[in-house]
Motif scaffolding. Structure first.
Motif, PDB file in Angstrom:
ATOM      1  N   UNK A 104       0.879  -1.170   0.000  1.00 44.11           N
ATOM      2  CA  UNK A 104       0.000   0.000   0.000  1.00 44.11           C
ATOM      3  C   UNK A 104       0.912   1.214   0.000  1.00 44.11           C
ATOM      4  N   UNK A 105       1.385   1.587  -1.189  1.00 48.14           N
ATOM      5  CA  UNK A 105       2.278   2.738  -1.287  1.00 48.14           C
ATOM      6  C   UNK A 105       1.498   4.007  -0.958  1.00 48.14           C
ATOM      7  N   UNK A 106       2.116   4.857  -0.142  1.00 46.35           N
ATOM      8  CA  UNK A 106       1.403   6.004   0.412  1.00 46.35           C
ATOM      9  C   UNK A 106       2.205   7.285   0.234  1.00 46.35           C
ATOM     10  N   UNK A 107       1.592   8.267  -0.402  1.00 40.10           N
ATOM     11  CA  UNK A 107       2.198   9.599  -0.476  1.00 40.10           C
ATOM     12  C   UNK A 107       1.940  10.261   0.871  1.00 40.10           C
ATOM     13  N   UNK A 108       2.910  10.111   1.789  1.00 38.99           N
ATOM     14  CA  UNK A 108       2.677  10.499   3.181  1.00 38.99           C
ATOM     15  C   UNK A 108       2.450  12.001   3.328  1.00 38.99           C
ATOM     16  N   UNK A 109       3.146  12.787   2.535  1.00 36.63           N
ATOM     17  CA  UNK A 109       2.932  14.230   2.637  1.00 36.63           C
ATOM     18  C   UNK A 109       1.526  14.601   2.168  1.00 36.63           C
ATOM     19  N   UNK A 110       1.034  13.936   1.132  1.00 42.89           N
ATOM     20  CA  UNK A 110      -0.340  14.175   0.688  1.00 42.89           C
ATOM     21  C   UNK A 110      -1.320  13.777   1.789  1.00 42.89           C
ATOM     22  N   UNK A 111      -1.054  12.632   2.421  1.00 42.00           N
ATOM     23  CA  UNK A 111      -1.953  12.142   3.462  1.00 42.00           C
ATOM     24  C   UNK A 111      -1.964  13.070   4.674  1.00 42.00           C
ATOM     25  N   UNK A 112      -0.789  13.505   5.087  1.00 41.39           N
ATOM     26  CA  UNK A 112      -0.703  14.398   6.250  1.00 41.39           C
ATOM     27  C   UNK A 112      -1.475  15.689   6.004  1.00 41.39           C
ATOM     28  N   UNK A 113      -1.340  16.233   4.804  1.00 42.96           N
ATOM     29  CA  UNK A 113      -2.061  17.460   4.473  1.00 42.96           C
ATOM     30  C   UNK A 113      -3.568  17.210   4.466  1.00 42.96           C
ATOM     31  N   UNK A 114      -3.985  16.078   3.894  1.00 44.28           N
ATOM     32  CA  UNK A 114      -5.412  15.752   3.844  1.00 44.28           C
ATOM     33  C   UNK A 114      -5.986  15.568   5.244  1.00 44.28           C
ATOM     34  N   UNK A 115      -5.236  14.911   6.120  1.00 44.95           N
ATOM     35  CA  UNK A 115      -5.711  14.688   7.490  1.00 44.95           C
ATOM     36  C   UNK A 115      -5.897  16.017   8.220  1.00 44.95           C
TER      37      UNK A 115
END
Length: 215
Positions: free
Chosen positions: A97-108
């Protein structure tokens, strides 16, 4: 059935993924342990297999690896009981499950969906299909991942918060599970970044392994 299961990429309509299903992984990202499964979807266009490359999404500065056990559904079902759940399992896959962590952090932070962070093209590398009989105890099997030959993740499905039967039952209350669908069951601790040129190798015990290059 065998023909269908080996062709799950073409037949499966959806990928249902479970977030934070390992306590240590939730802790390493500073997240609370969930009291019920956290679900999100990945499009089937995110699938890749060995020989294809994981591509870093445009403008992503922090792409993370997450190794997971995937459940391949063998037949359609809704509101499946935990007692009957394993009858809907046709087999398994090893998945990332590859994750764009910076995208996720911003979305959260903004209370927005994780679609870009989790569903971009090449975000779901998978192994060859694993027959159900080959994996006798999916609730207790080693998951491991290396980056450039260095071990990064080394856990066991025995540490899942929510079991495979529970997940199948819970998910089927809200999403009709269909032949060829895949459920990603979460990742153990040790997730971390990868960069251009890195080589990811992952395995499910000594049953199967796979290797992908990042670009």
């Amino acid at each position: 059935m065998a023909s269908m299961l080996t062709q799950f990429r073409q037949l499966g309509r959806k990928i249902v993924a479970v977030g934070r299903n390992y306590r240590a992984h939730a802790a390493e990202l500073g997240n609370p342990v969930p009291k019920k499964p956290i679900l999100f979807l990945k499009p089937t266009s995110s699938y890749i297999t060995e020989g294809e490359k994981i591509r870093i999404p445009e403008e992503c500065s922090s792409l993370h690896h997450e190794v997971e056990l995937g459940i391949v559904i063998s037949k359609n079902g809704c509101r499946i009981s935990e007692q009957e759940a394993m009858n809907y399992v046709g087999g398994y896959v090893l998945a990332l499950d590859m994750t764009a962590r910076d995208f996720q952090d911003e979305a959260k932070k903004k209370g927005q969906p994780w679609s870009l962070a989790k569903g971009f093209d090449t975000s779901c590398p998978v192994s060859n299909f694993i027959d159900k009989d080959t994996l006798s105890d999916p609730s207790n099997v080693r998951l491991w991942l290396k980056v450039n030959n260095a071990i990064k993740q080394d856990g066991s499905t025995s540490d899942m918060i929510f079991s495979i039967p529970y997940l199948i039952s819970y998910i089927s209350k809200y999403f009709k599970l269909e032949e060829g669908d895949v459920i990603l069951t979460g990742t153990p601790e040790g997730v971390g970044p990868v960069s251009n040129g890195d080589v990811i190798e992952a395995g499910l015990g000594d049953i199967i392994s796979m290797k992908f290059t990042v670009e």
